[in-house]
Design an enzyme around this catalytic site. Structure first.
Site, PDB file in Angstrom:
ATOM      1  N   ARG A   1     -11.849   3.976 -11.093  1.00  0.00           N
ATOM      2  CA  ARG A   1     -12.067   3.089 -10.137  1.00  0.00           C
ATOM      3  C   ARG A   1     -13.359   2.448 -10.659  1.00  0.00           C
ATOM      4  NH1 ARG A   1      -9.522   6.874  -5.146  1.00  0.00           N
ATOM      5  NH2 ARG A   1      -7.361   5.828  -6.257  1.00  0.00           N
TER       6      ARG A   1
ATOM      7  N   ARG B   1     -14.455  10.220  -8.082  1.00  0.00           N
ATOM      8  CA  ARG B   1     -13.615  10.851  -7.967  1.00  0.00           C
ATOM      9  C   ARG B   1     -11.892  10.286  -9.039  1.00  0.00           C
ATOM     10  NH1 ARG B   1      -9.328  10.811  -4.799  1.00  0.00           N
ATOM     11  NH2 ARG B   1     -10.125   8.761  -3.085  1.00  0.00           N
TER      12      ARG B   1
ATOM     13  N   GLU C   1      -3.371   2.527  -6.006  1.00  0.00           N
ATOM     14  CA  GLU C   1      -3.625   2.073  -7.129  1.00  0.00           C
ATOM     15  C   GLU C   1      -1.299   2.777  -7.694  1.00  0.00           C
ATOM     16  OE1 GLU C   1      -6.889   4.498  -8.769  1.00  0.00           O
ATOM     17  OE2 GLU C   1      -6.225   5.322 -10.764  1.00  0.00           O
TER      18      GLU C   1
ATOM     19  N   PHE D   1      -1.496   7.778 -13.466  1.00  0.00           N
ATOM     20  CA  PHE D   1      -2.718   7.008 -12.582  1.00  0.00           C
ATOM     21  C   PHE D   1      -4.332   6.638 -13.244  1.00  0.00           C
ATOM     22  CE2 PHE D   1      -3.182   7.437  -7.567  1.00  0.00           C
ATOM     23  CZ  PHE D   1      -2.488   6.932  -7.175  1.00  0.00           C
TER      24      PHE D   1
ATOM     25  N   HIS E   1     -12.606   1.377  -4.076  1.00  0.00           N
ATOM     26  CA  HIS E   1     -11.500   1.706  -4.790  1.00  0.00           C
ATOM     27  C   HIS E   1     -11.478  -0.208  -4.770  1.00  0.00           C
ATOM     28  CE1 HIS E   1      -6.626   1.458  -4.840  1.00  0.00           C
ATOM     29  NE2 HIS E   1      -7.409   2.694  -4.725  1.00  0.00           N
TER      30      HIS E   1
ATOM     31  N   HIS F   1     -14.481   3.537  -0.479  1.00  0.00           N
ATOM     32  CA  HIS F   1     -12.788   4.697   0.056  1.00  0.00           C
ATOM     33  C   HIS F   1     -13.309   6.087   0.012  1.00  0.00           C
ATOM     34  CE1 HIS F   1      -8.981   5.513  -0.301  1.00  0.00           C
ATOM     35  NE2 HIS F   1      -9.079   5.739  -1.628  1.00  0.00           N
TER      36      HIS F   1
ATOM     37  N   LEU G   1      -5.778  -0.380   2.191  1.00  0.00           N
ATOM     38  CA  LEU G   1      -5.739  -0.241   0.802  1.00  0.00           C
ATOM     39  C   LEU G   1      -4.627  -0.407   0.433  1.00  0.00           C
ATOM     40  CD1 LEU G   1      -7.333   1.349  -1.289  1.00  0.00           C
ATOM     41  CD2 LEU G   1      -6.131   3.624  -1.017  1.00  0.00           C
TER      42      LEU G   1
ATOM     43  N   GLN H   1     -17.464   6.324  -3.299  1.00  0.00           N
ATOM     44  CA  GLN H   1     -16.554   5.464  -4.352  1.00  0.00           C
ATOM     45  C   GLN H   1     -15.835   4.102  -4.692  1.00  0.00           C
ATOM     46  OE1 GLN H   1     -12.490   7.322  -5.305  1.00  0.00           O
ATOM     47  NE2 GLN H   1     -13.138   6.950  -7.020  1.00  0.00           N
TER      48      GLN H   1
HETATM   49  C1  LIG Z   1      -6.390   4.927   1.974  1.00  0.00           C
HETATM   50  C2  LIG Z   1      -6.500   6.156   2.007  1.00  0.00           C
HETATM   51  C3  LIG Z   1      -5.596   5.739   0.727  1.00  0.00           C
HETATM   52  C4  LIG Z   1      -5.919   7.488  -0.051  1.00  0.00           C
HETATM   53  N1  LIG Z   1      -4.783   7.680  -1.220  1.00  0.00           N
HETATM   54  C5  LIG Z   1      -4.880   8.828  -1.562  1.00  0.00           C
HETATM   55  C6  LIG Z   1      -4.369   9.193  -3.104  1.00  0.00           C
HETATM   56  O1  LIG Z   1      -3.132   8.397  -2.821  1.00  0.00           O
HETATM   57  N2  LIG Z   1      -4.259  10.306  -3.230  1.00  0.00           N
HETATM   58  C7  LIG Z   1      -5.422  11.224  -3.311  1.00  0.00           C
HETATM   59  O2  LIG Z   1      -5.976  12.487  -4.317  1.00  0.00           O
HETATM   60  N3  LIG Z   1      -6.391  11.105  -2.254  1.00  0.00           N
HETATM   61  C8  LIG Z   1      -6.474   9.466  -1.489  1.00  0.00           C
HETATM   62  N4  LIG Z   1      -7.016   9.410  -0.053  1.00  0.00           N
HETATM   63  C9  LIG Z   1      -8.679  10.462  -0.075  1.00  0.00           C
HETATM   64  C10 LIG Z   1      -7.527  11.630   0.512  1.00  0.00           C
HETATM   65  O3  LIG Z   1      -6.572  10.827   1.251  1.00  0.00           O
HETATM   66  C11 LIG Z   1      -8.392  11.470   1.219  1.00  0.00           C
HETATM   67  O4  LIG Z   1     -10.180  11.999   0.575  1.00  0.00           O
HETATM   68  C12 LIG Z   1      -8.522  13.367   2.289  1.00  0.00           C
HETATM   69  O5  LIG Z   1      -7.013  13.057   2.867  1.00  0.00           O
HETATM   70  C13 LIG Z   1      -9.486  13.860   3.097  1.00  0.00           C
HETATM   71  O6  LIG Z   1      -8.697  15.099   3.974  1.00  0.00           O
HETATM   72  P1  LIG Z   1      -9.394  16.110   4.509  1.00  0.00           P
HETATM   73  O7  LIG Z   1      -8.668  16.653   4.882  1.00  0.00           O
HETATM   74  O8  LIG Z   1     -11.462  16.297   3.853  1.00  0.00           O
HETATM   75  O9  LIG Z   1     -10.114  14.527   5.955  1.00  0.00           O
HETATM   76  P2  LIG Z   1      -8.776  14.717   7.026  1.00  0.00           P
HETATM   77  O10 LIG Z   1      -7.831  13.769   6.368  1.00  0.00           O
HETATM   78  O11 LIG Z   1      -9.777  13.015   6.625  1.00  0.00           O
HETATM   79  O12 LIG Z   1      -9.244  14.615   8.268  1.00  0.00           O
HETATM   80  C14 LIG Z   1     -10.622  15.067   9.040  1.00  0.00           C
HETATM   81  C15 LIG Z   1      -9.838  15.678  10.459  1.00  0.00           C
HETATM   82  O13 LIG Z   1     -10.844  16.352  11.093  1.00  0.00           O
HETATM   83  C16 LIG Z   1     -11.181  15.840  12.425  1.00  0.00           C
HETATM   84  N5  LIG Z   1     -12.833  15.504  12.550  1.00  0.00           N
HETATM   85  C17 LIG Z   1     -13.763  14.841  12.019  1.00  0.00           C
HETATM   86  N6  LIG Z   1     -15.018  14.652  12.517  1.00  0.00           N
HETATM   87  C18 LIG Z   1     -14.239  15.469  14.440  1.00  0.00           C
HETATM   88  C19 LIG Z   1     -14.707  15.543  15.231  1.00  0.00           C
HETATM   89  N7  LIG Z   1     -16.367  15.560  15.167  1.00  0.00           N
HETATM   90  N8  LIG Z   1     -14.596  16.790  16.388  1.00  0.00           N
HETATM   91  C20 LIG Z   1     -13.624  16.854  15.853  1.00  0.00           C
HETATM   92  N9  LIG Z   1     -12.400  17.412  14.494  1.00  0.00           N
HETATM   93  C21 LIG Z   1     -13.337  15.797  14.143  1.00  0.00           C
HETATM   94  C22 LIG Z   1     -10.409  14.795  12.231  1.00  0.00           C
HETATM   95  O14 LIG Z   1      -9.682  14.570  14.002  1.00  0.00           O
HETATM   96  C23 LIG Z   1      -9.472  14.733  10.929  1.00  0.00           C
HETATM   97  O15 LIG Z   1      -7.860  15.776  11.807  1.00  0.00           O
HETATM   98  C24 LIG Z   1      -6.975   8.130  -0.183  1.00  0.00           C
HETATM   99  C25 LIG Z   1      -8.149   7.288   1.351  1.00  0.00           C
HETATM  100  C26 LIG Z   1      -8.122   6.760   1.955  1.00  0.00           C
HETATM  101  C27 LIG Z   1      -8.843   6.590   2.851  1.00  0.00           C
END
Ligand SMILES: Cc1cc2nc3c(=O)[nH]c(=O)nc-3n(C[C@H](O)[C@H](O)[C@H](O)COP(=O)(O)OP(=O)(O)OC[C@H]3O[C@@H](n4cnc5c(N)ncnc54)[C@H](O)[C@@H]3O)c2cc1C
Length: 567
Positions: free
Chosen positions: A278, A381, A247, A118, A234, A346, A244, A232
């Site tokens: 990135r 990141r 990577e 990566f 991407h 991203h 997306l 960031q």
């Molecule tokens: C397309 C994509 C691909 C990615 N690929 C990678 C990868 O391969 N490797 C890597 O390390 N990272 C990757 N990332 C980054 C990584 O996936 C995210 O940073 C990470 O998954 C975020 O997780 P989280 O639990 O913080 O939030 P999220 O998974 O975004 O979850 C947020 C939660 O909060 C809840 N929520 C939000 N607002 C409210 C509200 N007002 N009331 C109630 N609930 C709410 C939502 O319902 C959800 O359940 C990627 C990101 C994207 C966008």
């Protein structure tokens, strides 16, 4: 409602790991997870590429220390080194724990967990489940939470913290099914609401719900935001939608090609080529486009990501989702043709300021995952480090809250406390006189951010961005909701999300103007070099008396001195 010991806002990887760990720490606790979407539809499920851990399965000489150094260098020395130590040292344990509870990691021939290269990493250490890593992790965690008895409040939209004096009494949220505003009195609250890059609208890879709600709620409650200016981009978003292309596609050997047929990364990162970090690859693509070496189309300028030489078998087995997406959203089969791509907003490096245990400045309020800024990613990141971050620090925040919940009095939220939130919503739902439409404002916000607070930043552009955001905030006062239904009023939800994005966009643009240097993803054309003397520090933004007040915090250093960052 009986007070909860812990209310977790967010059912993504961070929220679910926190819930699972809190239950494990003390099974007697009363724990609720609130999520505005069904947990397994959180943005974590979109993570394709994988999660980093120095397991040394693929490269036998890999080590935790190398992972630590790559992360600190990748961050352009803005990450806190003690936090990075925790992130990388816990990584192998986390991957194995996930394996033990059922995550189907892809395997190498000797049956050990597979690892792919990566960007910005010295060794191939990204563990993956084909190109559906986040999805499989999330399913595993959700199963475990259900099994352990975590209570889920799905399709609940968090509105505000109920704060009395300097103490939180719990959370106020709207049940999207009924439109009712409800109280969740709680000893502790953990924010795990994900990132805010959707404010860049269709120049973003993020899910529609990544609107920074948790950050905005915490910000309004007086909790400081950290390093908000650092966003960031991407390198490989699909040309039309910003969606997306992982990577992992370059990790598997994909090339970036300009309209002259050149693998232009040789000009910018001779050694790492397409697998540079990135920020560097995004700037390189944007430079190629700005200097006229991009392709042109009605949907905008772009560059090619060429996977054809990898062959149909590899594309179908390792990158099946990418093929499906490019077929559906660009009408291009990557087995036959190169993919049209352009950098896309991203990831939010900034967020709710926390310590290494997930604590914020407010007693009993914690944050983890993309909505938090510990900080392990500093100014940039590395790919594969965010899934790791949400798992490691989600677990830590869950553990801390479970240990500390007993210290806090159970909160109580009265009808009067709820009234303000209810009245705010009612006022929005009464169209009268001149009004503004949500859709227009949302798009204008995305446009001004992409144009003025994008990859290349500069004082006059940033001033324009700040002015536009201020005007949008003014116009937002006149936005009304025209759906009068109580049941799944998604228009109301979008308006509330827009309000959150506007509050945060201001902190991003103001922070970007203040940081007069170039570091990691934050590139100022008018201040092209990193200025360690003045700017080797975190920025803070705190809402005091309705005004964003700037502050700062030192970076925690450790074994690694500041060095020039080359690849
Ligand atoms: C397309 C994509 C691909 C990615 N690929 C990678 C990868 O391969 N490797 C890597 O390390 N990272 C990757 N990332 C980054 C990584 O996936 C995210 O940073 C990470 O998954 C975020 O997780 P989280 O639990 O913080 O939030 P999220 O998974 O975004 O979850 C947020 C939660 O909060 C809840 N929520 C939000 N607002 C409210 C509200 N007002 N009331 C109630 N609930 C709410 C939502 O319902 C959800 O359940 C990627 C990101 C994207 C966008």
């Amino acid at each position: 409602m009986k007070p909860f010991d812990i209310v977790i806002v967010g059912g993504g990887g961070a929220g679910l790991y926190a819930a699972m760990e809190a239950m494990k720490t003390n099974p007697a606790l009363n724990i609720a997870v609130l999520s505005k979407v069904y947990p397994n539809r959180s943005h974590t499920s979109a993570a394709q590429g994988g999660a980093n851990a120095a397991l040394a399965n693929k490269a036998k000489d890999d080590s935790v220390e190398m992972h630590i150094f790559d992360t600190i260098k990748g961050s352009d020395y803005l990450a806190d080194q003690d936090a990075v130590d925790v992130l990388c040292s816990e990584a192998p344990k986390i991957i194995r724990e996930l394996e033990n509870i059922g995550t189907p990691w892809s395997r190498m021939e000797d049956n050990t967990i597979a690892q792919r290269p990566f960007g910005g990493a010295g060794r191939p250490r990204c563990c993956y489940c084909a190109d559906k890593t986040g999805h499989t992790i999330l399913q595993t965690l959700y199963e475990q939470c259900l099994r352990k008895g975590v209570l889920f409040f799905n399709e609940y939209f968090a509105l505000n913290l109920s704060v009395h004096g300097s103490r939180s009494r719990g959370l106020i949220a709207m049940n999207m099914k009924t439109g009712k505003v409800e109280a969740f009195p709680a000893k502790t609250v953990i924010f795990a609401t994900g990132g805010y890059a959707k404010m860049y609208w269709n120049r973003s890879s993020n899910a529609a719900g990544n609107t920074g709600d948790g950050q905005a709620i915490a910000y309004r409650a007086g909790i400081p935001m950290k390093d908000m200016e650092i966003v960031q981009f991407h390198p490989t978003g699909l040309r039309k939608s910003g969606l997306l292309v992982t990577e992992g596609a370059r990790g598997e050997g994909g090339y970036l090609i300009n309209k002259d047929g050149e693998r232009f990364m040789a000009r910018y990162a001779k050694e790492k080529m397409e697998l540079g970090p990135r920020d560097l690859v995004s700037r390189s693509i944007e430079t190629e486009i700005l200097e006229g070496r991009g392709f042109d189309s009605p949907a905008g300028k772009y560059i090619h990501l060429d996977l054809r030489h990898l062959g149909a078998d590899l594309i179908k087995s390792r990158l099946p989702q990418i093929r499906e997406m490019t077929l559906n959203f660009e009408g291009v089969d990557p087995i036959e043709e190169p993919i049209p791509i352009r950098p896309t907003a991203h990831y939010s490096m900034g967020g709710i300021d926390t310590d290494n245990f997930g604590r914020t400045v407010m007693d009993g309020v914690y944050a983890a995952g993309e909505c938090a800024c510990v900080s392990v990613h500093g100014a940039n990141r590395l790919g594969g480090n965010s899934l790791l971050d949400i798992l490691v620090f989600g677990r830590i925040a869950g553990h801390t809250a479970a240990e500390e919940a007993g210290k806090f009095e159970p909160g109580s939220i009265s009808e009067e406390d709820l009234r303000e939130s209810v009245e705010d919503i009612r006022a929005r739902m009464q169209p009268s006189g001149h009004y503004e439409r949500y859709g227009a404002l949302r798009e204008e916000l995305g446009q001004t951010l992409a144009l003025n607070v994008g990859i290349f930043r500069e004082s006059s552009l940033l001033h324009k961005g700040i002015q536009d955001i201020a005007e949008l905030k003014e116009r937002f006062k006149k936005v009304r909701v025209f759906d009068s239904s109580d049941v799944f009023n998604t228009n109301l939800q979008q308006v509330l999300e827009l309000q959150n994005m506007l509050d945060l966009a201001e902190t991003v643009a103001v922070g970007a103007l203040a940081r007069e240097e170039s570091r990691g993803s934050h590139t100022r054309i008018d201040f092209p070099v990193r200025d360690d003397e003045k700017w080797h520090k975190h920025t803070l933004a705190t809402l005091v008396d309705g005004k964003a007040t700037p502050g700062e915090k030192p970076v925690t250093m450790g074994r690694y001195e500041l060095q020039e960052r080359t690849y």
